[in-house]
Write an enzyme that holds these catalytic residues in place. Structure first.
Site, PDB file in Angstrom:
ATOM      1  N   ASP A 165      -1.641  -5.891   9.263  1.00 15.61           N
ATOM      2  CA  ASP A 165      -2.755  -5.073   8.783  1.00 15.61           C
ATOM      3  C   ASP A 165      -3.821  -6.022   8.244  1.00 15.61           C
ATOM      4  OD1 ASP A 165      -4.508  -3.560   7.204  1.00 15.61           O
ATOM      5  OD2 ASP A 165      -2.973  -2.104   6.675  1.00 15.61           O
TER       6      ASP A 165
ATOM      7  N   TYR B 249       0.839  -1.203   0.000  1.00 20.75           N
ATOM      8  CA  TYR B 249       0.000   0.000   0.000  1.00 20.75           C
ATOM      9  C   TYR B 249       0.875   1.254   0.000  1.00 20.75           C
ATOM     10  CZ  TYR B 249      -3.429   3.307   2.066  1.00 20.75           C
ATOM     11  OH  TYR B 249      -4.246   4.370   2.346  1.00 20.75           O
TER      12      TYR B 249
ATOM     13  N   ILE C 281      -7.189  -5.150   7.697  1.00 23.03           N
ATOM     14  CA  ILE C 281      -8.382  -4.317   7.509  1.00 23.03           C
ATOM     15  C   ILE C 281      -9.315  -4.847   6.418  1.00 23.03           C
ATOM     16  CG2 ILE C 281      -7.116  -2.289   8.318  1.00 23.03           C
ATOM     17  CD1 ILE C 281      -7.151  -1.221   5.462  1.00 23.03           C
TER      18      ILE C 281
END
Length: 434
Positions: free
Chosen positions: A188, A103, A190
């Site tokens: 992460d 990301y 999410i």
């Protein structure tokens, strides 16, 4: 198609709101809670909110692991949660390994104010960009040779931009690696509830309990409701740490980015409705699967392939065969053509620090069905022109209504220098190209 938003299930949440007016302090049914919610709240967060989030995180992971509400730290979205954990773990100059492609906004979230740094771990398409211990060791040893203090490793599972989930053995090898090196692991997660086909999602919270002598103090989870529920505007970010020091210090720091008590109150009611949560998760998975299938099959009609994926709000599209030059400069030439002539906002792989030119992230869940068909039509026309094999296309309906605002279009496509929170970083080729 450059913004990873999940707009496929808003109708389910809207229906729930209409049926549960007490959840809001701004209705006649819920106004009796106004004084309580409007007054000062403990920085720990509303107990009912933390309990509801902990239960939701468990349900997303199939109930195979339970989460302690007292270990939940709030922050302003995953952006704030990432920075919070970095402030707790790293000193200026410390580094975190991060498998690529990754990301792009990690540079902002993790480094801008903390002055930490990221060290890419190269992954390749030859094994579908799977993380290997060999690549981790190579990056770690190179950093040590350069006298860089490696404080940890950050992974995204499910992956942004790949849309893939890590298998149990890969996660075990990663947990083994960080335990051997005595460095932190930030996971992460999410996109945990965006998995739409097998294999199912495996969380680090499951794997850590299967490893003998695992140091749980080294493991931390980043979570959010922005992707799984499609609520990025609510700015609900979560740090879940197994480290008491991180929990204690993070809670003090979270006062700089609390979730509003009004939002906590509403979400506590929403997430505590187990029937709604089960229905939402099942329907969201079904709709994501249908959209992914429709989009990828549309690409296959002109021989465009994507990395095999089972999660996320995007595809990792392979246009390597269409590159005029098999270089990152060639990728940017192709990207300019797609932006300026095809009028599609896709993200080039180099902005994700991908090691191979010709890959693009294409988001498919932030628009309606008709807009997806328009996008597919434009892609097929572009490929036909590039390959010299024109594609016969049906004329689109004249009543098309684009599902993104002109403001977002201007910021993210036509004027990327007008930075929005989700815009690419200034150093990235996505911006340099303009």
């Amino acid at each position: 198609m450059g913004l990873a938003e999940n707009q496929l299930c808003f109708d389910l949440i809207e229906e729930w709101i209409r049926n549960n007016p007490k959840a809001s302090i701004c209705t006649k049914e819920g106004v009796n809670c106004f004084k309580y919610i409007a007054n000062f709240q403990d920085y720990h967060g509303l107990p009912e909110f933390r309990k509801a989030v902990a239960n939701f995180m468990s349900k997303v992971r199939g109930g195979r692991v339970r989460f302690d509400p007292d270990r939940i730290l709030m922050s302003g979205g995953a952006t704030g949660a990432n920075e919070l954990i970095m402030f707790c773990l790293a000193d200026p100059g410390d580094a975190f390994l991060v498998p690529s492609p990754y990301y792009p906004a990690f540079v902002r979230d993790l480094c801008w104010r903390t002055r930490a740094q990221l060290i890419p771990v190269e992954c390749h398409s030859s094994n579908n960009f799977k993380i290997t211990t060999e690549a981790l060791d190579e990056a770690y040893n190179k950093a040590k040779e350069d006298n860089i203090n490696v404080k940890g490793l950050i992974i995204t599972n499910p992956s942004n931009p790949l849309g893939t989930t890590m298998d149990r053995e890969t996660l075990k090898s990663i947990v083994g690696f960080i335990n051997e090196k005595n460095i932190h692991l930030v996971c992460d997660e999410i996109y945990a509830a965006t998995v739409f086909r097998a294999p199912s999602f495996v969380s680090v919270s499951e794997v850590m309990h299967e490893i003998e002598h695992c140091n749980s103090d080294l493991i931390h989870i980043i979570y959010s409701l922005s992707k799984d529920l499609g609520l990025p505007g609510f700015r609900v970010g979560i740090v879940y740490s197994y480290n008491d020091g991180v929990v204690n210090n993070g809670r003090k720091m979270s006062s700089f980015g609390l979730v509003s008590s009004q939002t906590q109150h509403f979400l506590a009611a929403l997430l505590s409705d187990e029937n709604f949560v089960e229905r939402f998760l099942a329907e969201s998975s079904r709709r994501l699967a249908a959209r992914h299938s429709h989009f990828t099959k549309g690409l296959e009609k002109v021989n465009i392939t994507c990395l095999p994926s089972n999660a996320g709000l995007f595809c990792w599209m392979n246009l390597r065969s269409l590159l005029k030059e098999k270089t990152f400069e060639g990728e940017m030439m192709q990207w300019r053509l797609i932006i300026n002539e095809v009028k599609l906002n896709v993200s080039p792989g180099s902005s994700f620090d991908c090691s191979e030119p010709g890959w693009y992230r294409v988001c498919f869940a932030n628009m309606d069905d008709e807009t997806v068909d328009v996008a597919l039509k434009r892609i097929r026309a572009f490929v036909g022109k590039e390959t010299g094999k024109p594609v016969e296309l049906k004329r689109c309906k004249s009543n098309l209504r684009l599902s993104f605002s002109s403001r977002r279009f201007d910021e993210n496509v036509m004027s990327p220098h007008m930075m929005s929170p989700h815009s690419p970083m200034p150093h990235s080729p996505l911006v340099r190209a303009t």
